[in-house]
Design a protein around this motif. Structure first.
Motif, PDB file in Angstrom:
ATOM      1  N   ARG A  66      13.367 -22.359  11.166  1.00 45.41           N
ATOM      2  CA  ARG A  66      13.390 -22.586   9.566  1.00 45.41           C
ATOM      3  C   ARG A  66      13.345 -21.310   8.853  1.00 45.41           C
ATOM      4  N   ALA A 100      17.145 -20.131   9.119  1.00 46.09           N
ATOM      5  CA  ALA A 100      18.399 -21.086   8.544  1.00 46.09           C
ATOM      6  C   ALA A 100      18.687 -20.756   7.233  1.00 46.09           C
ATOM      7  N   PRO A 133      19.995 -21.262   3.562  1.00 45.02           N
ATOM      8  CA  PRO A 133      19.824 -22.360   2.504  1.00 45.02           C
ATOM      9  C   PRO A 133      21.043 -23.286   2.206  1.00 45.02           C
ATOM     10  N   LYS A 134      22.279 -22.730   2.696  1.00 47.31           N
ATOM     11  CA  LYS A 134      23.399 -23.443   2.377  1.00 47.31           C
ATOM     12  C   LYS A 134      23.766 -24.280   3.727  1.00 47.31           C
ATOM     13  N   GLY A 135      23.119 -24.104   4.613  1.00 52.19           N
ATOM     14  CA  GLY A 135      23.379 -25.163   5.918  1.00 52.19           C
ATOM     15  C   GLY A 135      23.513 -24.167   7.083  1.00 52.19           C
ATOM     16  N   LYS A 167      28.421 -32.224  10.635  1.00 57.10           N
ATOM     17  CA  LYS A 167      27.302 -33.006  10.387  1.00 57.10           C
ATOM     18  C   LYS A 167      27.720 -34.605  10.624  1.00 57.10           C
ATOM     19  N   GLY A 200      20.017 -27.423  10.680  1.00 52.87           N
ATOM     20  CA  GLY A 200      18.902 -26.788   9.917  1.00 52.87           C
ATOM     21  C   GLY A 200      17.983 -27.687   8.895  1.00 52.87           C
ATOM     22  N   ASP A 201      18.623 -28.748   8.443  1.00 49.96           N
ATOM     23  CA  ASP A 201      17.985 -29.971   7.668  1.00 49.96           C
ATOM     24  C   ASP A 201      17.406 -30.998   8.544  1.00 49.96           C
ATOM     25  N   ASP A 202      17.588 -30.756   9.969  1.00 54.92           N
ATOM     26  CA  ASP A 202      17.009 -31.932  10.651  1.00 54.92           C
ATOM     27  C   ASP A 202      16.465 -31.206  11.851  1.00 54.92           C
TER      28      ASP A 202
END
Length: 821
Positions: free
Chosen positions: A289, A292, A294-296, A382, A695-697
């Motif tokens: 995290r 990562a 922030p934009k992905g 994604k 990064g969001d999972d």
């Protein structure tokens, strides 16, 4: 030094002489715990008996055996790296039960010694990163308890998140039936504090082992729990005593006879508990995290993971010198006109995700640009994660904002044009300069370094030699040795651009694949041909070892021995090679036929031929450059092995990092760091990690992976052109190949040189990971094998014996018949 030490004479200073098991039994006996009497044949005896002429220990063993009172004994191995806090070595060396008579005891001791070098023991040490340097075998001889019941006790159940339960397994007779898995034992969960039974499961216990051998258990005993609640409470109390004595949870082997429990062994619990596993998982997620964007961010198992799937801490620290923006990769990029982001410093495009190297596609563009005009399409990946397995950047000069991007646009395009011009200019002249001026002096210096008298160097000198060769190999030489991959990629894409307008996308890809078939490294680096020649006996072992002795299985992992260190590995190479498949003869007139097909003539045809030659040259040099670099890599390993031996770390040096060297040289105890690093790595590798992580999972890490998708057709990435049908041979390790068979489609996770002998009898190749310039792809093309990769889980999806069709041009694998076994 005595060859025999009785348990009551063993002290902490005898660790290297009695091995892990011997020390544990000696310590417990001295503490008054119920350990059956016994003695240890020390490593001093082992080493003398394995020197020229040997040594006679028969009399000493006979006298010690008589002192025990004769009668049946158990004879067990106790290697110097065994029963540590990080590796259990359970079942890796021999155990003999019911041995009776001095002559039989001596014979069992010799058989234990031999078991140190069995294939399974060597493979286990390799997987655990335990180096063979300095390894020796002690042997425990212990009075055999005529057990009515025996089993194991975990003083903390590894699967109990709260850590408040014990786990016991028990069966009739000696414990060998339980630890070997020959029976399903009774299973008990006990309250750790009180020994009260929380739950229990009756096992069938169909057989039992006695001093006389194996026998069937009467049906009435199979239906009966072999320990009652009172006995279990006493077992739990004994477990608490053991845990208090050692200060940590233990895996205890015990025997029950005449109403009393006896301790046979007490190892550290090397498997992480559920709570520890979750703690490590959360730490991994927190680390990622922090990395990562922030934009992905997308992490993908690609490129490096093929040759370095699970590095030890030392290897990962060293390899960063190769990968980093201020290391070899960054230096190469600067030579080609790129400007890596200065903010990256010593970071690279790879992160360690639960012990596995994964490419950070959000950071990768910064290895060339401070303000990258390219990006990887996170949203597209994604929507379809499979696309990330063969990642392609897209041009987006406005990615940092429209206004800022427009201002920078002229400079951005100028830089891209200059980079391409610089790369093309260097590609035209690099091959000759590299093969004549760069590689030979580097290889000569490395061979000279390997030949020096390493035992005469003091520890500070060893560290200096290590540091010198890390820099010389992974920064200075690597900045050159990495370039053939770039130049091969450039030629590949230039040819695609030439063919695409007339042949279309799919045919162009297939045609370029055909043009690459049979490309070879120079003879002094052509491993695939040399392995085949070794099997045919047209090259002798000394000649092979002189050129390729610095290579080996999983060779990017520094803890793994080189072939020069384990020459017996050549026997396996030769036995697996078998009859050599027809070798692809080369390019011939293929280029002219494809040029005519694409309607190329005049200067365009000449330029086409130039790019074909350049492609084949750099495909061969890509493998040769790695071969030469590994000569310097072998020097780095040699320094580490000598440090490991000098400080008696039993392979532990590979679980340190260079930052630990000052403490090591200062004489500080680093054993705790080594144990913690081993356990952390083991726990991380036990976590499930999908091949693509977003990064969001990040909680996907540790989440059970889905079953491989069904269906008859699998879509992957085409690596080597051609279509072939044949029976699948599904392997996860090269040592598992059946003898004699040929004409198969090899299905495996990825490849390194250990797999090369299997290539010579294969018709096609299917891999979970790998790219068009990966080792597997290049060797497949050299041998004319259709190859497909980018199929995570394919070793579970396909079964040995299934008939499959491999289309290396389209990148598909089709199951034609389901006769798998």
């Amino acid at each position: 030094m005595p060859d025999i030490l009785f348990f009551d004479a063993i002290t902490e200073t005898d660790t290297g002489r009695v091995g892990g098991k011997g020390l544990s039994l000696g310590r417990m006996a001295a503490a008054g715990l119920p350990v059956p009497p016994g003695f240890v044949v020390t490593t001093d005896a082992y080493r003398r008996c394995h020197q020229a002429g040997g040594a006679d220990i028969g009399r000493a063993v006979g006298e010690a055996y008589a002192r025990l009172g004769s009668g049946p004994v158990a004879v067990r191995s106790s290697a110097t790296a065994e029963d540590g806090a990080d590796t259990s070595f359970a079942g890796q060396q021999e155990t003999f039960l019911g041995v009776d008579g001095a002559a039989a005891v001596l014979d069992a001791i010799e058989r234990c010694w031999k078991s140190l070098h069995t294939e399974r023991a060597v493979a286990y040490r390799a997987r655990q990163g335990v180096d063979d340097a300095g390894l020796a075998m002690a042997v425990v001889v212990q009075k055999l308890v005529p057990a009515e019941v025996a089993g194991v006790l975990f003083t903390r159940d590894p699967l109990d998140p709260a850590g408040k339960q014990m786990l016991a397994e028990a069966s009739w007779g000696l414990g060998e039936a339980v630890v070997s898995g020959r029976v399903t034992p009774d299973r008990f969960h006990l309250d750790q504090a009180t020994g009260v039974v929380i739950d229990k499961q009756l096992g069938p216990k169909a057989v039992r082992v006695t001093a006389a051998g194996e026998e069937h258990v009467p049906p009435e005993l199979q239906r009966q729990f072999c320990l009652d609640e009172d006995a279990l409470a006493r077992l739990a109390d004994l477990g608490r005593q053991v845990e208090r004595f050692y200060g940590d949870p233990r895996d205890v082997e015990w025997a029950y006879a005449g109403g009393a429990f006896h301790l046979l062994q007490a190892r550290p619990i090397t498997v992480a508990t559920a709570a520890e596993r979750e703690q490590v998982r959360q730490a991994v997620v927190a680390d990622l995290r922090a990395e990562a964007d922030p934009k992905g961010t997308v992490w993908v198992r690609y490129n490096l993971s093929e040759v370095l799937p699970a590095p030890t801490p030392m290897t990962w620290a060293v390899v960063q010198q190769l990968l980093a923006a201020d290391g070899g990769f960054g230096a190469m990029n600067r030579d080609l006109g790129a400007r890596p982001d200065p903010a990256l410093g010593s970071r690279s495009a790879f992160d360690l995700v639960a012990g596995r190297p994964m490419m950070n596609l959000s950071r990768l563009p910064r290895m060339q640009f401070a303000n990258p005009p390219i990006e990887y399409p996170v949203a597209a990946y994604k929507a379809d994660p499979r696309k990330a397995l063969d990642p392609k950047p897209v041009l987006n000069p406005l990615r940092g904002g429209v206004l800022r991007g427009l201002v920078r646009l002229p400079a951005t395009f100028w830089r891209l044009i200059r980079m391409m011009s610089t790369t093309r200019a260097l590609a035209a002249t690099f091959a000759e300069r590299f093969t004549k001026d760069t590689a030979p002096p580097f290889v000569a210096a490395a061979r000279q370094a390997l030949a020096q008298d390493w035992p005469t160097l003091d520890p500070p000198a060893l560290v200096r030699e290590f540091e010198r060769w890390v820099k010389k190999t992974l920064t200075e030489f690597a900045r050159e040795s990495l370039k053939p991959t770039v130049f091969a990629d450039l030629a590949w894409n230039t040819l695609l651009d030439q063919l695409r307008p007339t042949l279309g996308e799919e045919r162009a890809k297939t045609a370029v694949g055909e043009l690459s078939l049979g490309a070879h490294p120079p003879p002094d680096a052509d491993l695939a041909t040399a392995v085949a020649a070794l099997g045919e006996e047209t090259v002798d072992r000394a000649e092979f070892m002189a050129l390729f002795g610095h290579r080996g299985t999983n060779e990017m992992e520094l803890s793994q021995p080189r072939w020069s260190e384990v020459p017996d590995e050549l026997d396996r190479l030769v036995s697996v090679s078998g009859d050599r498949a027809p070798h692809f003869s080369g390019l011939g007139e293929t280029w002219a036929k494809i040029a005519d097909e694409a309607k190329l003539s005049g200067p365009l045809k000449d330029q086409f031929k130039l790019q074909v030659d350049r492609l084949r040259t750099y495909l061969g040099l890509r493998e040769a450059a790695k071969h030469y670099l590994l000569t310097g890599y072998a020097v780095i390993r040699r320094a580490l092995v000598e440090l490991d031996r000098r400080f008696g770390l039993s392979g532990g040096v590979f679980f340190l990092t260079p930052a630990d060297f000052p403490d090591l040289l200062a004489g500080k105890d680093v054993s705790g760091r080594i144990a913690a690093a081993r356990k952390r790595r083991q726990t991380e590798l036990s976590l499930e990690v999908p091949p693509v992580v977003f990064g969001d999972d990040l909680d996907a890490i540790g989440r059970p992976l889905p079953e491989p998708a069904g269906g008859d057709k699998l879509d992957g990435v085409g690596l080597s052109a051609g279509v072939v049908e044949g029976p699948a041979l599904v392997l996860t390790e090269p040592t598992a190949a059946p003898p004699g068979a040929g004409g198969y489609v090899l299905v495996c996770p990825s490849t390194d040189p250990a797999w090369v002998p299997l290539f010579v009898r294969a018709k096609g190749l299917v891999m979970e990971t790998g790219g068009v310039l990966s080792h597997g792809a290049i060797v497949a093309r050299e041998f004319g094998l259709p190859a497909v990769a980018g199929l995570p889980g394919v070793t579970k999806r396909l079964k040995t014996g299934q008939t499959v069709r491999v289309d290396g041009g389209r990148g598909t694998v089709t199951v034609l018949g389901d006769r798998g076994v």
